[in-house]
Write an enzyme that holds these catalytic residues in place. Structure first.
Site, PDB file in Angstrom:
ATOM      1  N   TYR A   1     -63.436  35.645 -41.266  1.00  0.00           N
ATOM      2  CA  TYR A   1     -62.056  35.902 -40.830  1.00  0.00           C
ATOM      3  C   TYR A   1     -61.396  36.956 -41.723  1.00  0.00           C
ATOM      4  CZ  TYR A   1     -57.022  34.888 -40.411  1.00  0.00           C
ATOM      5  OH  TYR A   1     -55.653  34.986 -40.277  1.00  0.00           O
ATOM      6  N   ILE A   2     -61.358  36.722 -43.020  1.00  0.00           N
ATOM      7  CA  ILE A   2     -60.704  37.700 -43.909  1.00  0.00           C
ATOM      8  C   ILE A   2     -61.639  38.893 -44.145  1.00  0.00           C
ATOM      9  CG2 ILE A   2     -59.675  38.069 -46.190  1.00  0.00           C
ATOM     10  CD1 ILE A   2     -58.739  35.155 -46.104  1.00  0.00           C
TER      11      ILE A   2
ATOM     12  N   GLY B   1     -69.029  33.064 -40.442  1.00  0.00           N
ATOM     13  CA  GLY B   1     -68.610  34.319 -39.802  1.00  0.00           C
ATOM     14  C   GLY B   1     -69.277  34.461 -38.449  1.00  0.00           C
TER      15      GLY B   1
ATOM     16  N   ILE C   1     -76.247  34.537 -49.752  1.00  0.00           N
ATOM     17  CA  ILE C   1     -75.963  34.831 -51.174  1.00  0.00           C
ATOM     18  C   ILE C   1     -76.843  33.965 -52.081  1.00  0.00           C
ATOM     19  CG2 ILE C   1     -73.627  35.679 -50.789  1.00  0.00           C
ATOM     20  CD1 ILE C   1     -72.505  32.987 -51.592  1.00  0.00           C
TER      21      ILE C   1
ATOM     22  N   ALA D   1     -67.499  32.303 -49.048  1.00  0.00           N
ATOM     23  CA  ALA D   1     -67.334  30.987 -49.695  1.00  0.00           C
ATOM     24  C   ALA D   1     -66.945  29.973 -48.634  1.00  0.00           C
ATOM     25  CB  ALA D   1     -66.228  31.050 -50.754  1.00  0.00           C
TER      26      ALA D   1
ATOM     27  N   SER E   1     -58.028  32.097 -54.920  1.00  0.00           N
ATOM     28  CA  SER E   1     -57.172  31.262 -54.073  1.00  0.00           C
ATOM     29  C   SER E   1     -56.016  30.659 -54.851  1.00  0.00           C
ATOM     30  CB  SER E   1     -58.007  30.115 -53.478  1.00  0.00           C
ATOM     31  OG  SER E   1     -57.164  29.162 -52.886  1.00  0.00           O
TER      32      SER E   1
ATOM     33  N   TYR F   1     -62.611  22.651 -54.161  1.00  0.00           N
ATOM     34  CA  TYR F   1     -62.635  24.048 -53.683  1.00  0.00           C
ATOM     35  C   TYR F   1     -61.895  24.925 -54.683  1.00  0.00           C
ATOM     36  CZ  TYR F   1     -60.635  28.072 -51.308  1.00  0.00           C
ATOM     37  OH  TYR F   1     -60.218  29.347 -51.006  1.00  0.00           O
TER      38      TYR F   1
ATOM     39  N   LYS G   1     -63.200  28.084 -57.368  1.00  0.00           N
ATOM     40  CA  LYS G   1     -62.588  29.413 -57.473  1.00  0.00           C
ATOM     41  C   LYS G   1     -62.167  29.696 -58.918  1.00  0.00           C
ATOM     42  CE  LYS G   1     -62.719  30.850 -53.169  1.00  0.00           C
ATOM     43  NZ  LYS G   1     -63.445  32.083 -52.757  1.00  0.00           N
TER      44      LYS G   1
HETATM   45  C1  WQD Z   1     -50.769  24.126 -44.412  1.00  0.00           C
HETATM   46  C2  WQD Z   1     -49.667  23.125 -44.128  1.00  0.00           C
HETATM   47  C3  WQD Z   1     -50.429  20.867 -44.213  1.00  0.00           C
HETATM   48  C4  WQD Z   1     -53.084  21.265 -40.728  1.00  0.00           C
HETATM   49  C5  WQD Z   1     -55.334  25.869 -47.665  1.00  0.00           C
HETATM   50  C6  WQD Z   1     -56.688  25.647 -48.324  1.00  0.00           C
HETATM   51  C7  WQD Z   1     -57.514  26.835 -48.187  1.00  0.00           C
HETATM   52  C8  WQD Z   1     -56.761  28.031 -48.625  1.00  0.00           C
HETATM   53  C9  WQD Z   1     -55.468  28.168 -47.842  1.00  0.00           C
HETATM   54  C10 WQD Z   1     -57.796  30.053 -49.291  1.00  0.00           C
HETATM   55  C11 WQD Z   1     -49.713  21.910 -45.050  1.00  0.00           C
HETATM   56  C12 WQD Z   1     -49.986  21.229 -42.788  1.00  0.00           C
HETATM   57  C13 WQD Z   1     -52.168  21.557 -41.724  1.00  0.00           C
HETATM   58  C14 WQD Z   1     -52.778  20.270 -39.762  1.00  0.00           C
HETATM   59  C15 WQD Z   1     -50.650  19.929 -40.814  1.00  0.00           C
HETATM   60  N1  WQD Z   1     -57.509  29.160 -48.348  1.00  0.00           N
HETATM   61  N2  WQD Z   1     -50.978  20.899 -41.760  1.00  0.00           N
HETATM   62  N3  WQD Z   1     -51.567  19.643 -39.853  1.00  0.00           N
HETATM   63  O1  WQD Z   1     -53.365  22.967 -47.255  1.00  0.00           O
HETATM   64  O2  WQD Z   1     -51.964  25.010 -47.788  1.00  0.00           O
HETATM   65  O3  WQD Z   1     -54.450  24.951 -48.124  1.00  0.00           O
HETATM   66  O4  WQD Z   1     -54.745  27.091 -48.058  1.00  0.00           O
HETATM   67  O5  WQD Z   1     -57.878  29.884 -50.423  1.00  0.00           O
HETATM   68  O6  WQD Z   1     -57.891  26.994 -46.822  1.00  0.00           O
HETATM   69  O7  WQD Z   1     -56.470  25.380 -49.671  1.00  0.00           O
HETATM   70  O8  WQD Z   1     -53.413  25.033 -45.800  1.00  0.00           O
HETATM   71  O9  WQD Z   1     -53.356  25.256 -43.378  1.00  0.00           O
HETATM   72  O10 WQD Z   1     -54.488  23.215 -44.367  1.00  0.00           O
HETATM   73  O11 WQD Z   1     -51.999  23.411 -44.447  1.00  0.00           O
HETATM   74  O12 WQD Z   1     -49.575  19.332 -40.854  1.00  0.00           O
HETATM   75  O13 WQD Z   1     -53.583  19.944 -38.832  1.00  0.00           O
HETATM   76  O14 WQD Z   1     -49.833  22.625 -42.795  1.00  0.00           O
HETATM   77  O15 WQD Z   1     -50.009  19.555 -44.557  1.00  0.00           O
HETATM   78  O16 WQD Z   1     -48.395  21.512 -45.290  1.00  0.00           O
HETATM   79  P1  WQD Z   1     -53.215  24.439 -47.267  1.00  0.00           P
HETATM   80  P2  WQD Z   1     -53.392  24.216 -44.430  1.00  0.00           P
END
Ligand code: WQD
Length: 336
Positions: free
Chosen positions: A23-24, A48, A64, A86, A128, A152, A156
């Site tokens: 994706y990214i 991917g 990798i 990752a 992250s 996770y 990182k």
């Molecule tokens: C966002 C908000 C949930 C899903 C991720 C991971 C990792 C990182 C990006 C890169 C939160 C809420 C979510 C759902 C919900 N990537 N939610 N119902 O938790 O901030 O962390 O950040 O490093 O992928 O660490 O992202 O999208 O899971 O959640 O209510 O079905 O949406 O509680 O408040 P998060 P998220």
């Protein structure tokens, strides 16, 4: 740097994008191609997809964890490599840490060692916001304590530690980019691959909008936030991609390693994202409030002052409307 090139000049670069079918990674590849750089993508297609591969990249399907595969491709010679390969599901990392140890940690050690063996000196690393854990103050800057709450985030942070040592001992210069929440798709619609089983908020909302999922489960609405639901710092994936190019240029020019947050300095709640999605898609997007998800902080927001100062980076697409609209532009084609 190519032979004979004046130090400090930024010529078009030969870039190896590891995880470039993701994706990214595909958005980073798109930004590099748009600028005229030559790109090789190395990806095992575990998460991917081939659909994200552009015709003008050379693609190597490999892993990798295959050290000889890495040295073979790196021997072609590159001015920089970008590593975005990752596993990133925070929840899964707490159930299967071994999977994250092998892929994220051992995989990155392979990449670092292969870079040493083949003389690649500039390393842009997809880190992250998960390295910070529970915020002690907001907005989060790069000096914030790093106490990851999930495995996770720990992988990182550990990799950032390796990068520091390889900088000191092997002169590999790195840029560790601490992403907050990536969202949206290429505004020109050139990237169409859906993430496989993403658990992140916007992809889940989009799955509900196209009828692939029944409803969005809202993980708690009793947080101390503007409307009780979780608040995060969403940043458009195209803005993220552009930061990678600026980071690569700065490494090539200055040869000094750095760590920087990439966020949009704005907090958006689950309800705000949901409301925007219902409006833009015209779909009901049913939702139901359930218990909080363990480990979720109420609010996570970055300050990207350092990214602005160092990279002259300012997000342009990271407003909720654009992130939802560009995501819907891709997902709607998959409506049931
Ligand atoms: C966002 C908000 C949930 C899903 C991720 C991971 C990792 C990182 C990006 C890169 C939160 C809420 C979510 C759902 C919900 N990537 N939610 N119902 O938790 O901030 O962390 O950040 O490093 O992928 O660490 O992202 O999208 O899971 O959640 O209510 O079905 O949406 O509680 O408040 P998060 P998220």
């Amino acid at each position: 740097m190519k032979d004979g090139e004046m130090p400090g000049t930024i010529d078009k670069m030969r870039v190896l994008v590891i995880g470039g079918a993701g994706y990214i990674g595909s958005h980073v590849t798109r930004a590099l191609l748009d600028r005229g750089d030559s790109v090789t993508v190395y990806d095992n297609l575990s998460t991917g997809c081939r659909q994200n591969l552009f015709k003008d990249v050379s693609f190597i399907k490999d892993d990798i964890l295959n050290y000889s595969g890495l040295t073979r491709v790196m021997k072609k010679g590159f001015d920089a490599l970008v590593h975005l390969a990752a596993f990133k599901a925070a929840g899964e990392s707490m159930q299967k840490p071994e999977k994250y140890s092998v892929n994220n940690i051992s995989g990155t050690i392979n990449i670092l060692n292969a870079a040493c063996e083949t003389g690649i000196k500039n390393f842009v690393f997809s880190s992250s916001a998960a390295v910070y854990g529970e915020p002690e103050y907001l907005p989060i800057d790069e000096k914030h304590p790093t106490k990851p709450e999930n495995y996770y985030g720990y992988t990182k942070l550990t990799i950032e530690g390796f990068l520091n040592w390889y900088d000191k001992l092997k002169n590999i210069r790195f840029a560790a980019l601490r992403y907050f929440n990536a969202a949206g798709y290429d505004p020109e619609g050139r990237i169409k691959g859906l993430e496989k089983n993403s658990a992140n908020l916007l992809p889940v909302i989009m799955d509900v909008a196209i009828g692939k999922r029944k409803e969005l489960l809202v993980f708690g609405d009793d947080y101390e936030t503007k409307d009780g639901t979780g608040v995060r710092d969403y940043v458009h994936v195209t803005d993220l991609a552009r930061a990678h190019l600026s980071a690569m240029d700065l490494l090539a020019k200055k040869g000094e390693s750095f760590i920087v947050n990439l966020g949009s300095d704005t907090g958006v709640s689950v309800n705000e994202m949901l409301t925007a999605a219902r409006k833009i898609t015209g779909k009901p997007v049913p939702s139901r409030v359930v218990d909080r998800r363990p480990g979720d902080p109420a609010k996570l927001c970055a300050t990207s002052k350092k990214a602005l100062a160092l990279l002259k980076w300012k997000p342009e697409y990271s407003d909720v409307q654009t992130m939802v609209r560009t995501a819907w532009n891709v997902y709607k084609a998959h409506s049931k």
